[in-house]
Every structure is written in C-alpha cells, then in structure tokens.
Design an enzyme around this catalytic site. Structure first.
Site, PDB file in Angstrom:
ATOM      1  N   THR A 198       0.996   0.334  -6.904  1.00 23.86           N
ATOM      2  CA  THR A 198       0.015  -0.300  -6.020  1.00 23.86           C
ATOM      3  C   THR A 198      -1.364  -0.123  -6.649  1.00 23.86           C
ATOM      4  OG1 THR A 198       1.260  -0.042  -3.995  1.00 23.86           O
ATOM      5  CG2 THR A 198      -1.131   0.038  -3.757  1.00 23.86           C
ATOM      6  N   ARG A 226       8.423  -6.309   6.562  1.00 25.93           N
ATOM      7  CA  ARG A 226       7.667  -5.051   6.691  1.00 25.93           C
ATOM      8  C   ARG A 226       6.240  -5.235   6.151  1.00 25.93           C
ATOM      9  NH1 ARG A 226       4.973  -1.442   2.840  1.00 25.93           N
ATOM     10  NH2 ARG A 226       5.085   0.672   3.652  1.00 25.93           N
ATOM     11  N   VAL A 227       5.255  -4.727   6.871  1.00 26.10           N
ATOM     12  CA  VAL A 227       3.869  -4.731   6.401  1.00 26.10           C
ATOM     13  C   VAL A 227       3.418  -3.288   6.287  1.00 26.10           C
ATOM     14  CG1 VAL A 227       1.500  -5.372   7.001  1.00 26.10           C
ATOM     15  CG2 VAL A 227       3.373  -6.998   7.389  1.00 26.10           C
ATOM     16  N   GLY A 228       2.724  -2.957   5.210  1.00 22.58           N
ATOM     17  CA  GLY A 228       2.299  -1.573   4.996  1.00 22.58           C
ATOM     18  C   GLY A 228       0.811  -1.372   5.189  1.00 22.58           C
ATOM     19  N   ASP A 229       0.359  -0.196   4.800  1.00 20.48           N
ATOM     20  CA  ASP A 229      -1.036   0.202   5.004  1.00 20.48           C
ATOM     21  C   ASP A 229      -2.032  -0.651   4.221  1.00 20.48           C
ATOM     22  OD1 ASP A 229       0.278   1.650   2.711  1.00 20.48           O
ATOM     23  OD2 ASP A 229      -1.828   2.131   2.310  1.00 20.48           O
ATOM     24  N   THR A 248      -2.811   4.832  -1.565  1.00 20.16           N
ATOM     25  CA  THR A 248      -1.529   4.410  -2.118  1.00 20.16           C
ATOM     26  C   THR A 248      -0.485   5.439  -1.713  1.00 20.16           C
ATOM     27  OG1 THR A 248      -0.258   4.113  -4.155  1.00 20.16           O
ATOM     28  CG2 THR A 248      -2.188   5.519  -4.316  1.00 20.16           C
TER      29      THR A 248
HETATM   30  N1  ASP Z   1       1.105   1.981   0.212  1.00 21.87           N
HETATM   31  C1  ASP Z   1       1.925   0.903  -0.238  1.00 21.87           C
HETATM   32  C2  ASP Z   1       2.769   0.424   0.931  1.00 21.87           C
HETATM   33  O1  ASP Z   1       3.234   1.240   1.691  1.00 21.87           O
HETATM   34  C3  ASP Z   1       2.850   1.274  -1.374  1.00 21.87           C
HETATM   35  C4  ASP Z   1       2.269   2.127  -2.466  1.00 21.87           C
HETATM   36  O2  ASP Z   1       1.092   2.467  -2.442  1.00 21.87           O
HETATM   37  O3  ASP Z   1       3.012   2.461  -3.411  1.00 21.87           O
HETATM   38  O4  ASP Z   1       3.017  -0.745   1.027  1.00 21.87           O
END
Ligand code: ASP
Length: 336
Positions: A198, A226-229, A248
């Site tokens: 990321t 799915r949606v992440g941070d 990340t």
């Molecule tokens: N934080 C990112 C997510 O959860 C993934 C990552 O940083 O590796 O989508």
C-alpha cells in the site's frame, strides 16, 4: 505566532507487511526513490503539499510492485477493487484567495478531503479522490458511481482487466490453492495482514499547507466489496492544522482505532516520532494487529513507526535531502 520551520518536507511509505521476495527489494526501493524525487521536486519549486502527495502516490500507483493502482492485489473473486483518499489543510488566507470550497476546521486553517472506495476502472484512484474533493459536494464515492463521476470530470476509464498484473494473478492463484477447503470468511481472515505495498505520502509546503494521501488494492484475500481504511478519512488518511498522517496495514484495526486522526491530534503535545511510536503501540494494545504510520507536523518534522515484518519509507527535507529506509518494527507484542 512565528513557528520554527524546516519546510518544505515530504515522507512516503510503500506499505507495512511481510518483507516480500528479496529479489524485488531493489526495484521497490528504486520505485520509492523515483516517487519521492518527483514529490520533492514539486515542493522545491514552491508547489503545494497537495500536488506533492498526489504526484508521489500516483507514481507509486503506476509501479507494478506496489499494491495500489496498477499492480493491486486481487479480491476473493480475482478482481481489482481499489481504495484511495486525500486530505488537505490550508492556511485560511491561501484558501480564500483560491476560492476553493472548504470549511474552517480550526481558527486559521481550512480542510477539505476526497476519497474513493472499491473502484476497478481508473488507473490512478488518488487522482479520482482528488477530483471528488475538488469537483463534487461529497467526500467519499464508491464503485460504479465513482467511476461514472470519473468520466464526467475527464478521467479516463480502463477495462478492469487492464489493472491486473500477471504477478497479482499468480499470487491470487497461489492464495486460492493455499486457502483450500477453508470457507471464504476464514480464508480472508487467515490471509489478512500478510501483504505489503500500500502507498501513502504526507507533506508540508513552503506556505505551511499540509496534505496526506493514501492508495491501496487492499488486503490479500479480501472479500468482494470489502472497503478498508485507505478510503476513510480519519482512519487511513488525515490532515489538519497540526500535521498529516497516512497509515498502512490491517485496515480493520486502523479503522477501529481511527489511527490517523488520533495521531495527528496528538501532535499538539509531542513530536511526530514520539506520536508515531505511541500510536502504533496503542493500536497493538487495542487490536493485536499489524500496521504502520507516517506522520509530519506543521514544522516539517517527520515520524514513522510500524510493527509488521517490514516497512519502507522515503523522505525529503531541505537538511537531509532525499533518503530511503527499510524500517525495523518497534514492537511485536501487546504491552503487559
Ligand atoms: N490498509 C490497507 C487496507 O486494509 C492494506 C495495507 O495497508 O496493506 O486496505
């Protein structure tokens, strides 16, 4: 009040997670250096922090070894679904003269933000996040609606397959085989936290404007939808009068702890390095997960910390120039 200054400054990350194949490390380092030089050049030429973080992140999105833009990991169905966000805090005098839509966040800064979630058809999700910030009344747009907005603002749409690298496809196949008989939810949980790549950047420019940007293909094995941070202001990205942060790692833990907002607000009382370490420690105590954080304050001081196997950062400031670092984890276990 005059602030002590070390401006402009920029720091970028290339993700926290496993170390990845050793043979890829030199190329990942080169990719980070090329991106930071681009951003540093913008800042040196008196460009804005916003331009610098967007250009840095877009360069990393274009690099196939990073898990963002072209090269993103694939979801459980074998498709790319990307998240990105950007936030900008400007001294009010600058905001007023630019005529940009923004609302006052503190006495002397205005903030604005834009984000996209689960998009598959844009080459540079960070540019679409910026367009949401600058050309829509909204902050977060998702999926096909975000892509239709992209077309309206002149961002070219690509076929989703054009975003899939052979490397991402191979890793997806290997993971599928490994997951074997596990049901989808268990396979997704088992796989989470073992990726890397990321990307994110935070910067402060010569005028004192502050910006943060983050972009990702998400965690390996993630479920469709799915949606992440990285799409969420306050979780994966935050900027404000005190400074800016990009995160990340395991997005679910970053969301639960509102990691970037908590860290930026803590800059009122401590240096970015102290705040980064404490924020990651608190995240470990609260969730036991793996994450990393980069931070910058309004004076251009930089901080970073993580608790994964590996994390790379690149930084620029007038005193130190451009540098690349592989960071060791600060801790791996909860505090007693
Ligand atoms: N934080 C990112 C997510 O959860 C993934 C990552 O940083 O590796 O989508």
């Amino acid at each position: 009040m005059a602030r002590a200054r070390n401006l402009p400054a920029l720091v970028a990350h290339g993700g926290a997670g496993n170390a990845g194949p050793g043979k890829e490390r030199p190329e990942r380092r080169r990719g980070m250096m090329a991106a930071i030089r681009l951003g540093a050049g913008i800042l040196r030429g008196n460009g804005s922090a916003l331009e610098a973080v967007v250009a840095t992140v877009a360069a990393l999105e274009d690099h196939p070894l990073f898990n963002a833009g072209y090269g993103s990991l694939l979801n459980s169905e074998g498709n790319v679904e990307m998240d990105a966000s950007v936030m900008y805090a400007e001294p009010v005098a600058v905001a007023a003269s630019s005529g940009k839509r923004a609302h006052t966040h503190t006495a002397d800064y205005s903030v604005s933000a834009g984000a996209v979630a689960a998009v598959s058809r844009v080459r540079n999700p960070i540019m679409l996040a910026r367009a949401v910030m600058e050309h829509s009344p909204h902050i977060l747009m998702a999926g096909p609606g975000a892509e239709s907005f992209a077309r309206k603002v002149g961002i070219r749409l690509v076929r989703p397959e054009e975003m899939v690298t052979e490397r991402a496809r191979e890793r997806w196949r290997a993971r599928k085989q490994q997951a074997g008989m596990l049901e989808a939810g268990a396979a997704a949980r088992a796989a989470m936290g073992h990726g890397h790549g990321t990307v994110g950047a935070v910067a402060v420019d010569v005028n004192g404007a502050i910006a943060a940007a983050t972009s990702t293909g998400g965690v390996p094995g993630k479920l469709f939808g799915r949606v992440g941070d990285s799409a969420l202001i306050g979780a994966g990205t935050f900027a404000h009068a005190f400074g800016a942060a990009s995160a990340t790692g395991q997005g679910e833990a970053i969301i639960l702890t509102a990691l970037c907002r908590e860290a930026v607000l803590a800059l009122a009382d401590a240096t970015p390095q102290a705040v980064a370490r404490e924020a990651i420690r608190e995240m470990i105590d609260a969730t036991g997960a793996e994450a990393g954080l980069i931070l910058i304050d309004g004076r251009g001081r930089i901080g970073y910390a993580h608790n994964a196997a590996s994390m790379q950062v690149a930084r620029y400031d007038p005193a130190g120039g451009v540098q690349h670092l592989w960071l060791a984890p600060i801790a791996t276990a909860r505090r007693p």
